[in-house]
Design a protein around this motif. Structure first.
Motif, PDB file in Angstrom:
ATOM      1  N   VAL A   1      31.356  34.381  33.025  1.00 57.26           N
ATOM      2  CA  VAL A   1      30.846  33.469  34.064  1.00 57.26           C
ATOM      3  C   VAL A   1      31.298  33.951  35.444  1.00 57.26           C
ATOM      4  CG1 VAL A   1      31.003  31.127  35.001  1.00 57.26           C
ATOM      5  CG2 VAL A   1      30.703  31.475  32.547  1.00 57.26           C
ATOM      6  N   TYR A   2      32.559  34.315  35.574  1.00 55.17           N
ATOM      7  CA  TYR A   2      33.077  34.797  36.854  1.00 55.17           C
ATOM      8  C   TYR A   2      32.340  36.070  37.306  1.00 55.17           C
ATOM      9  CZ  TYR A   2      37.080  31.581  36.855  1.00 55.17           C
ATOM     10  OH  TYR A   2      37.884  30.468  36.893  1.00 55.17           O
ATOM     11  N   GLN A   3      32.079  36.962  36.356  1.00 60.54           N
ATOM     12  CA  GLN A   3      31.363  38.193  36.699  1.00 60.54           C
ATOM     13  C   GLN A   3      29.961  37.874  37.214  1.00 60.54           C
ATOM     14  OE1 GLN A   3      31.464  40.503  33.102  1.00 60.54           O
ATOM     15  NE2 GLN A   3      33.676  40.815  33.192  1.00 60.54           N
ATOM     16  N   ARG A   4      29.294  36.929  36.555  1.00 59.21           N
ATOM     17  CA  ARG A   4      27.937  36.561  36.972  1.00 59.21           C
ATOM     18  C   ARG A   4      27.932  35.868  38.337  1.00 59.21           C
ATOM     19  NH1 ARG A   4      23.105  37.892  34.070  1.00 59.21           N
ATOM     20  NH2 ARG A   4      21.460  36.464  34.727  1.00 59.21           N
ATOM     21  N   LEU A   5      29.005  35.112  38.602  1.00 59.37           N
ATOM     22  CA  LEU A   5      29.126  34.433  39.893  1.00 59.37           C
ATOM     23  C   LEU A   5      29.640  35.355  40.997  1.00 59.37           C
ATOM     24  CD1 LEU A   5      30.650  31.016  38.746  1.00 59.37           C
ATOM     25  CD2 LEU A   5      28.389  31.349  39.764  1.00 59.37           C
ATOM     26  N   ASN A   6      29.915  36.615  40.634  1.00 56.77           N
ATOM     27  CA  ASN A   6      30.435  37.603  41.590  1.00 56.77           C
ATOM     28  C   ASN A   6      31.727  37.109  42.256  1.00 56.77           C
ATOM     29  OD1 ASN A   6      28.333  39.551  41.265  1.00 56.77           O
ATOM     30  ND2 ASN A   6      26.996  38.249  42.499  1.00 56.77           N
ATOM     31  N   LEU A   7      32.665  36.703  41.415  1.00 56.12           N
ATOM     32  CA  LEU A   7      33.962  36.250  41.922  1.00 56.12           C
ATOM     33  C   LEU A   7      34.616  37.369  42.737  1.00 56.12           C
ATOM     34  CD1 LEU A   7      35.781  33.689  41.556  1.00 56.12           C
ATOM     35  CD2 LEU A   7      37.048  35.004  39.855  1.00 56.12           C
ATOM     36  N   LYS A   8      35.315  36.999  43.786  1.00 56.82           N
ATOM     37  CA  LYS A   8      35.948  37.994  44.646  1.00 56.82           C
ATOM     38  C   LYS A   8      36.885  38.893  43.837  1.00 56.82           C
ATOM     39  CE  LYS A   8      35.707  35.390  48.972  1.00 56.82           C
ATOM     40  NZ  LYS A   8      36.482  34.778  50.084  1.00 56.82           N
ATOM     41  N   THR A   9      36.970  40.134  44.258  1.00 56.21           N
ATOM     42  CA  THR A   9      37.724  41.152  43.523  1.00 56.21           C
ATOM     43  C   THR A   9      39.156  40.727  43.219  1.00 56.21           C
ATOM     44  OG1 THR A   9      36.408  42.904  44.542  1.00 56.21           O
ATOM     45  CG2 THR A   9      38.511  43.544  43.561  1.00 56.21           C
ATOM     46  N   GLU A  10      39.849  40.242  44.234  1.00 58.41           N
ATOM     47  CA  GLU A  10      41.269  39.880  44.050  1.00 58.41           C
ATOM     48  C   GLU A  10      41.413  38.760  43.020  1.00 58.41           C
ATOM     49  OE1 GLU A  10      45.060  38.258  46.716  1.00 58.41           O
ATOM     50  OE2 GLU A  10      43.242  39.001  47.697  1.00 58.41           O
ATOM     51  N   LYS A  11      40.550  37.747  43.098  1.00 59.10           N
ATOM     52  CA  LYS A  11      40.625  36.625  42.162  1.00 59.10           C
ATOM     53  C   LYS A  11      40.263  37.076  40.747  1.00 59.10           C
ATOM     54  CE  LYS A  11      39.729  32.893  45.454  1.00 59.10           C
ATOM     55  NZ  LYS A  11      38.851  31.741  45.791  1.00 59.10           N
ATOM     56  N   MET A  12      39.299  37.998  40.640  1.00 58.95           N
ATOM     57  CA  MET A  12      38.897  38.510  39.332  1.00 58.95           C
ATOM     58  C   MET A  12      40.055  39.268  38.696  1.00 58.95           C
ATOM     59  SD  MET A  12      35.875  38.364  37.700  1.00 58.95           S
ATOM     60  CE  MET A  12      36.294  38.237  35.968  1.00 58.95           C
ATOM     61  N   GLN A  13      40.729  40.079  39.481  1.00 64.06           N
ATOM     62  CA  GLN A  13      41.860  40.842  38.963  1.00 64.06           C
ATOM     63  C   GLN A  13      43.014  39.921  38.558  1.00 64.06           C
ATOM     64  OE1 GLN A  13      42.912  43.840  41.848  1.00 64.06           O
ATOM     65  NE2 GLN A  13      40.920  44.856  41.719  1.00 64.06           N
TER      66      GLN A  13
ATOM     67  N   ILE B   1      39.710  50.565  38.861  1.00 65.55           N
ATOM     68  CA  ILE B   1      39.130  51.886  39.135  1.00 65.55           C
ATOM     69  C   ILE B   1      37.945  51.767  40.080  1.00 65.55           C
ATOM     70  CG2 ILE B   1      37.867  53.816  38.092  1.00 65.55           C
ATOM     71  CD1 ILE B   1      39.594  53.490  35.614  1.00 65.55           C
ATOM     72  N   GLU B   2      37.137  50.735  39.864  1.00 62.01           N
ATOM     73  CA  GLU B   2      35.943  50.544  40.702  1.00 62.01           C
ATOM     74  C   GLU B   2      36.301  50.384  42.175  1.00 62.01           C
ATOM     75  OE1 GLU B   2      32.096  47.506  41.067  1.00 62.01           O
ATOM     76  OE2 GLU B   2      33.464  47.372  39.358  1.00 62.01           O
ATOM     77  N   HIS B   3      37.481  49.837  42.438  1.00 66.83           N
ATOM     78  CA  HIS B   3      37.912  49.626  43.822  1.00 66.83           C
ATOM     79  C   HIS B   3      39.012  50.607  44.232  1.00 66.83           C
ATOM     80  CE1 HIS B   3      35.945  45.783  42.736  1.00 66.83           C
ATOM     81  NE2 HIS B   3      35.592  45.772  44.000  1.00 66.83           N
ATOM     82  N   ASP B   4      39.050  51.749  43.541  1.00 64.68           N
ATOM     83  CA  ASP B   4      39.947  52.865  43.886  1.00 64.68           C
ATOM     84  C   ASP B   4      41.425  52.473  43.883  1.00 64.68           C
ATOM     85  OD1 ASP B   4      37.868  54.706  44.214  1.00 64.68           O
ATOM     86  OD2 ASP B   4      37.488  54.011  46.245  1.00 64.68           O
ATOM     87  N   GLN B   5      41.789  51.542  43.025  1.00 59.60           N
ATOM     88  CA  GLN B   5      43.203  51.150  42.897  1.00 59.60           C
ATOM     89  C   GLN B   5      43.793  51.873  41.676  1.00 59.60           C
ATOM     90  OE1 GLN B   5      43.622  46.834  43.091  1.00 59.60           O
ATOM     91  NE2 GLN B   5      41.907  46.686  44.509  1.00 59.60           N
ATOM     92  N   TRP B   6      43.960  53.183  41.820  1.00 58.25           N
ATOM     93  CA  TRP B   6      44.333  54.027  40.693  1.00 58.25           C
ATOM     94  C   TRP B   6      45.755  53.765  40.191  1.00 58.25           C
ATOM     95  CZ3 TRP B   6      40.690  56.804  38.302  1.00 58.25           C
ATOM     96  CH2 TRP B   6      39.498  57.006  38.997  1.00 58.25           C
TER      97      TRP B   6
END
Length: 303
Positions: free
Chosen positions: A228-240, A265-270
């Motif tokens: 659900v969060y992915q479909r709602l495009n939850l902000k990156t920080e909250k998703m993590q 990885i998608e946000h270059d946080q290696w």
């Protein structure tokens, strides 16, 4: 016997012959071409003479292409090359979708109507976009037909949700899981406009919040909430943060590790990705992850 009756009998016999021949050919046809054969059967029935000639040409072409691919494959076996499974799967999906697009956008509304009727279940499974295309048709009758079908499928989802709410004891684990599946099938069907889809997603989210209160250790609940969060495009920080919380709750569930590492990885946080990859290895969970994930890890990091 009148002339019209004779013509009707001939046509009925013709349809029967085409259908039987189509079934026989379909059994002998490769899986990737079966969708094309079904489409050709519809064309042949709707256009008795032109359709059968067109279908014959297309069938011979596909057979010729298939034979050529077989020859190429035999030559290919003599070489040591990389296997491209993902590319083959993507190509197969394109072949299967081709008849849908061509049928929906056909200039003949009888062809489109026949396709919509025959493939009602398919259109209900993440193919609502094709009905939306048909609704925009310049032919008013076809547009109305597609619109009616779209509303029928929406009603089916709404009725399923209503039946679950009324027939299964509230707050039971079965109630939450069945209702969650029903909500997901609805918003994932592509039948809804953006605003309606968001409303269903928020209702699904609230259901899962309620489920957490009653079953705080149910892993499937958190997986559904992640979708659900992915479909709602939850902000990156909250998703993590959500994935990190899930890993704390379910340290042996590889799904949340994979999702978090992919997000990082998608946000270059290696560096962050490496931290959780190390946890996977330390807990001996890497071998339990999905095959695509293991390939990515092998490509990006030296064990």
């Amino acid at each position: 016997m009148s002339f019209n009756t004779s013509i009707l009998l001939i046509y009925v016999c013709y349809v029967g012959i085409v259908f039987l021949l189509g079934r026989l050919i379909k059994k002998k046809t490769d899986e990737q071409y079966k969708g094309v054969i079904e489409w050709l059967i519809i064309i042949s029935i709707v256009f008795p003479v032109i359709g059968i000639l067109f279908s014959l040409i297309v069938y011979l072409f596909t057979q010729r292409t298939s034979e050529k691919n077989l020859v190429d494959y035999r030559e290919y076996l003599n070489f040591d090359v990389t296997s491209y499974e993902a590319m083959r799967e993507e190509a197969m999906e394109s072949v299967e979708v081709l008849p849908i697009t061509m049928s929906i956008q056909s200039d003949n509304d009888h062809v489109t109507k026949a396709f919509i009727t025959k493939h009602l279940e398919l259109l209900d499974q993440r193919h609502g976009m094709y009905l939306k295309k048909a609704i925009k048709s310049s032919q008013s009758e076809l547009s109305h037909y597609a619109s009616t079908t779209l509303n029928l499928l929406k009603d089916r989802h709404q009725k399923r949700i209503s039946i679950i709410q009324q027939s299964i004891p509230n707050h039971s684990i079965e109630y939450y899981r069945e209702l969650s599946r029903a909500y997901r099938a609805y918003w994932n069907s592509d039948l809804l406009e953006q605003q309606d889809e968001t409303e269903i997603l928020l209702s699904h989210q609230q259901l899962l919040f309620d489920m957490m209160q009653h079953f705080p250790n149910d892993e499937e609940c958190y997986k559904d909430l992640a979708s659900v969060y992915q479909r709602l495009n939850l902000k990156t920080e909250k998703m993590q943060d959500f994935y990190k919380k899930c890993i704390e709750l379910f340290p042996n569930c590889t799904y949340f590790y994979e999702s978090l590492i992919a997000e990082l990885i998608e946000h270059d946080q290696w560096s962050g990705a490496e931290v959780y990859l190390k946890k996977l290895r330390n807990n001996n969970l890497l071998s339990q992850t999905s095959e695509p994930f293991q390939k990515v890890v092998k490509f990006l990091w030296v064990p």
